[in-house]
Write a protein that holds these residues in place. Structure first.
Motif, PDB file in Angstrom:
ATOM      1  N   ASP A 140       0.819  -1.211   0.000  1.00  0.00           N
ATOM      2  CA  ASP A 140       0.000   0.000   0.000  1.00  0.00           C
ATOM      3  C   ASP A 140       0.855   1.265   0.000  1.00  0.00           C
ATOM      4  OD1 ASP A 140      -2.530  -1.417   0.296  1.00  0.00           O
ATOM      5  OD2 ASP A 140      -1.873  -1.851   2.334  1.00  0.00           O
ATOM      6  N   VAL A 141       1.992   1.201   0.694  1.00  0.00           N
ATOM      7  CA  VAL A 141       2.869   2.360   0.842  1.00  0.00           C
ATOM      8  C   VAL A 141       4.301   1.942   0.553  1.00  0.00           C
ATOM      9  CG1 VAL A 141       3.785   4.083   2.469  1.00  0.00           C
ATOM     10  CG2 VAL A 141       1.365   3.429   2.580  1.00  0.00           C
ATOM     11  N   ALA A 142       5.033   2.799  -0.139  1.00  0.00           N
ATOM     12  CA  ALA A 142       6.462   2.562  -0.368  1.00  0.00           C
ATOM     13  C   ALA A 142       7.256   3.595   0.402  1.00  0.00           C
ATOM     14  CB  ALA A 142       6.795   2.656  -1.853  1.00  0.00           C
ATOM     15  N   ILE A 143       8.181   3.121   1.238  1.00  0.00           N
ATOM     16  CA  ILE A 143       9.127   4.049   1.856  1.00  0.00           C
ATOM     17  C   ILE A 143      10.413   3.950   1.033  1.00  0.00           C
ATOM     18  CG2 ILE A 143       8.061   4.033   4.132  1.00  0.00           C
ATOM     19  CD1 ILE A 143      10.122   2.037   5.083  1.00  0.00           C
ATOM     20  N   TRP A 144      10.834   5.076   0.507  1.00  0.00           N
ATOM     21  CA  TRP A 144      11.955   5.081  -0.440  1.00  0.00           C
ATOM     22  C   TRP A 144      13.196   5.693   0.215  1.00  0.00           C
ATOM     23  CZ3 TRP A 144      13.936   9.879  -2.100  1.00  0.00           C
ATOM     24  CH2 TRP A 144      13.165  10.992  -1.772  1.00  0.00           C
ATOM     25  N   ASP A 145      14.328   5.142  -0.118  1.00  0.00           N
ATOM     26  CA  ASP A 145      15.605   5.511   0.481  1.00  0.00           C
ATOM     27  C   ASP A 145      15.970   6.939   0.087  1.00  0.00           C
ATOM     28  OD1 ASP A 145      18.208   5.693   1.393  1.00  0.00           O
ATOM     29  OD2 ASP A 145      18.739   3.669   0.793  1.00  0.00           O
ATOM     30  N   ALA A 146      15.848   7.845   1.053  1.00  0.00           N
ATOM     31  CA  ALA A 146      16.038   9.264   0.765  1.00  0.00           C
ATOM     32  C   ALA A 146      17.491   9.652   0.579  1.00  0.00           C
ATOM     33  CB  ALA A 146      15.420  10.099   1.880  1.00  0.00           C
ATOM     34  N   ARG A 147      18.429   8.717   0.768  1.00  0.00           N
ATOM     35  CA  ARG A 147      19.842   9.056   0.544  1.00  0.00           C
ATOM     36  C   ARG A 147      20.095   9.458  -0.897  1.00  0.00           C
ATOM     37  NH1 ARG A 147      22.980   3.934   2.745  1.00  0.00           N
ATOM     38  NH2 ARG A 147      21.163   2.930   1.795  1.00  0.00           N
ATOM     39  N   ASN A 202       5.079   1.048 -11.428  1.00  0.00           N
ATOM     40  CA  ASN A 202       3.808   1.755 -11.319  1.00  0.00           C
ATOM     41  C   ASN A 202       2.592   0.849 -11.391  1.00  0.00           C
ATOM     42  OD1 ASN A 202       4.650   4.448 -10.844  1.00  0.00           O
ATOM     43  ND2 ASN A 202       5.241   4.645 -13.001  1.00  0.00           N
ATOM     44  N   LYS A 203       2.818  -0.455 -11.556  1.00  0.00           N
ATOM     45  CA  LYS A 203       1.722  -1.414 -11.456  1.00  0.00           C
ATOM     46  C   LYS A 203       1.402  -1.740  -9.994  1.00  0.00           C
ATOM     47  CE  LYS A 203       2.828  -3.736 -15.840  1.00  0.00           C
ATOM     48  NZ  LYS A 203       3.232  -5.029 -16.474  1.00  0.00           N
ATOM     49  N   THR A 204       2.312  -1.425  -9.082  1.00  0.00           N
ATOM     50  CA  THR A 204       2.065  -1.682  -7.667  1.00  0.00           C
ATOM     51  C   THR A 204       1.054  -0.665  -7.134  1.00  0.00           C
ATOM     52  OG1 THR A 204       3.815  -0.206  -6.860  1.00  0.00           O
ATOM     53  CG2 THR A 204       4.444  -2.482  -7.392  1.00  0.00           C
ATOM     54  N   LYS A 205       0.396  -1.016  -6.056  1.00  0.00           N
ATOM     55  CA  LYS A 205      -0.585  -0.099  -5.471  1.00  0.00           C
ATOM     56  C   LYS A 205       0.084   1.197  -5.016  1.00  0.00           C
ATOM     57  CE  LYS A 205      -4.488   0.071  -2.286  1.00  0.00           C
ATOM     58  NZ  LYS A 205      -4.253   1.455  -1.864  1.00  0.00           N
ATOM     59  N   ALA A 206       1.245   1.077  -4.376  1.00  0.00           N
ATOM     60  CA  ALA A 206       1.949   2.283  -3.934  1.00  0.00           C
ATOM     61  C   ALA A 206       2.310   3.166  -5.123  1.00  0.00           C
ATOM     62  CB  ALA A 206       3.203   1.903  -3.154  1.00  0.00           C
ATOM     63  N   GLY A 207       2.739   2.540  -6.222  1.00  0.00           N
ATOM     64  CA  GLY A 207       3.092   3.298  -7.416  1.00  0.00           C
ATOM     65  C   GLY A 207       1.890   3.987  -8.035  1.00  0.00           C
ATOM     66  N   ARG A 208       0.792   3.256  -8.146  1.00  0.00           N
ATOM     67  CA  ARG A 208      -0.418   3.841  -8.734  1.00  0.00           C
ATOM     68  C   ARG A 208      -0.946   5.006  -7.901  1.00  0.00           C
ATOM     69  NH1 ARG A 208      -1.901  -1.582  -8.953  1.00  0.00           N
ATOM     70  NH2 ARG A 208      -3.531  -1.233  -7.366  1.00  0.00           N
ATOM     71  N   ASP A 209      -0.906   4.820  -6.571  1.00  0.00           N
ATOM     72  CA  ASP A 209      -1.466   5.835  -5.678  1.00  0.00           C
ATOM     73  C   ASP A 209      -0.466   6.938  -5.319  1.00  0.00           C
ATOM     74  OD1 ASP A 209      -3.706   4.257  -5.686  1.00  0.00           O
ATOM     75  OD2 ASP A 209      -3.362   3.395  -3.694  1.00  0.00           O
ATOM     76  N   LYS A 210       0.778   6.783  -5.793  1.00  0.00           N
ATOM     77  CA  LYS A 210       1.855   7.705  -5.405  1.00  0.00           C
ATOM     78  C   LYS A 210       1.928   7.840  -3.880  1.00  0.00           C
ATOM     79  CE  LYS A 210       1.946  10.289  -9.733  1.00  0.00           C
ATOM     80  NZ  LYS A 210       3.164   9.574 -10.185  1.00  0.00           N
TER      81      LYS A 210
END
Length: 333
Positions: A270-277, A293-301
């Motif tokens: 549902d949510v992606a936490i992305w490496d801010a480094r 962008n097929k993932t739910k997190a990708g679709r929902d940004k």
């Protein structure tokens, strides 16, 4: 969506439980660092360091320097190596709290882990301090630099390998106490950590317990980080009961699984936490990947910045967790 729910705990109960788990270890193995007597310390790698007196001038990896600053030793830090600015030119989160105007950067100009030993020598350090994620490899010190430094100075390391966050805090506090920090001030950071942890859990539950995947985008691959090896993710999963996705086939070391971009949708969440480094460019690169962008997190940004490296102190991680909670709240808006 797989949901993991934590039995109800009041704010005071959770904060007290977390704080109790963070009682620091005694600074055994060292002499009274407030005197000029001989000083000894055995670090997390088992290296015994013996000096004529307690170290007064410290050069440390940037995140460790920030942690020692949190613990009241900022006036001892004369130099750092490792990141001070992120790719966007802003102060790096892992060095937050460190007064960068008062320290000299001795990071070398070569490959990862290069330390300018001549600049280091110019600072006349009594000791060099860093950490290790995979023992005995030193963080931001490559083998060539390590060999050069050890010819002149002792290196103390705080190990993160197979440690929980509270155990990491204990290790940092043990060293700080041996260096002469006032241990009575440690409780403030631990209290802040407990409060931040309680807030993150509350925000997470208010969002309906979303599944979360931790990712680090690179040019050719997507790294999916494992909560089994990363201490912060493990804490979120095991203690706060956040539903953190576990990759099935982690690479050597166990910290992440490497996926080609053609398989970037392998772990949906549902949510992606992305490496801010990687800075804002990393997020833009992730958003540009069609399979991802097929993932739910990708679709929902549904993105939350993940500061995967932080000052290894309770106060340092309190800041990180508060930022994580802020990000989750914004995703829901």
């Amino acid at each position: 969506m797989y949901e993991v729910r934590l039995p109800y705990m009041s704010r005071l109960t959770l904060a007290a439980a977390v704080a109790a788990a963070l009682i620091p270890l005694a600074a055994c193995g060292s002499s009274d660092s407030s005197s000029d007597e001989a000083w000894t310390f055995t670090d997390d790698l088992g290296t015994k360091i013996s000096l004529d007196a307690a170290p007064k001038r410290i050069v440390a990896q940037s995140s460790v320097a920030a942690a020692l600053t949190d613990l009241g030793l900022g006036d001892r830090i004369v130099g750092t190596f490792g990141p001070l600015k992120n790719p966007d030119g802003e102060p790096d989160v892992q060095a937050e709290g460190l007064d960068q105007s008062k320290v000299k950067d001795v990071t070398g100009s070569g490959d990862y882990g290069d330390v300018d030993v001549e600049k280091l020598a110019g600072l006349r350090p009594d000791i060099v301090i860093t950490s290790t994620y995979i023992e005995p490899q030193l963080w931001y010190v490559n083998e060539a630099s390590e060999a050069k430094i050890k010819k002149r100075y002792d290196i103390a390391a705080i190990s993160f390998q197979d440690k929980t966050l509270p155990q990491i805090f204990d290790g940092t506090e043990r060293l700080a106490a041996a260096l002469g920090a006032d241990t009575s001030g440690f409780s403030e950071g631990r209290d802040a950590f407990g409060q931040a942890a309680e807030r993150l859990q509350s925000v997470y539950e208010a969002q309906g317990d979303p599944s979360i995947v931790a990712v680090s985008p690179a040019a050719d691959v997507l790294y999916v980080s494992s909560p089994d090896a990363n201490p912060d993710l493990k804490y979120y999963r095991d203690t706060l009961k956040l539903n953190i996705v576990s990759p099935k086939k982690p690479d050597d070391g166990g910290y992440f699984e490497s996926l080609s971009w053609e398989k970037a949708d392998q772990y949906d969440a549902d949510v992606a936490i992305w490496d801010a480094r990687g800075g804002s460019a990393a997020l833009k690169g992730l958003e540009a990947q069609p399979v991802w962008n097929k993932t739910k997190a990708g679709r929902d940004k549904a993105y939350v910045a993940w500061n995967s490296v932080a000052a290894p102190s309770a106060a340092g991680y309190a800041r990180i967790i508060e930022s994580f909670a802020d990000g989750l709240e914004k995703v829901a808006q």
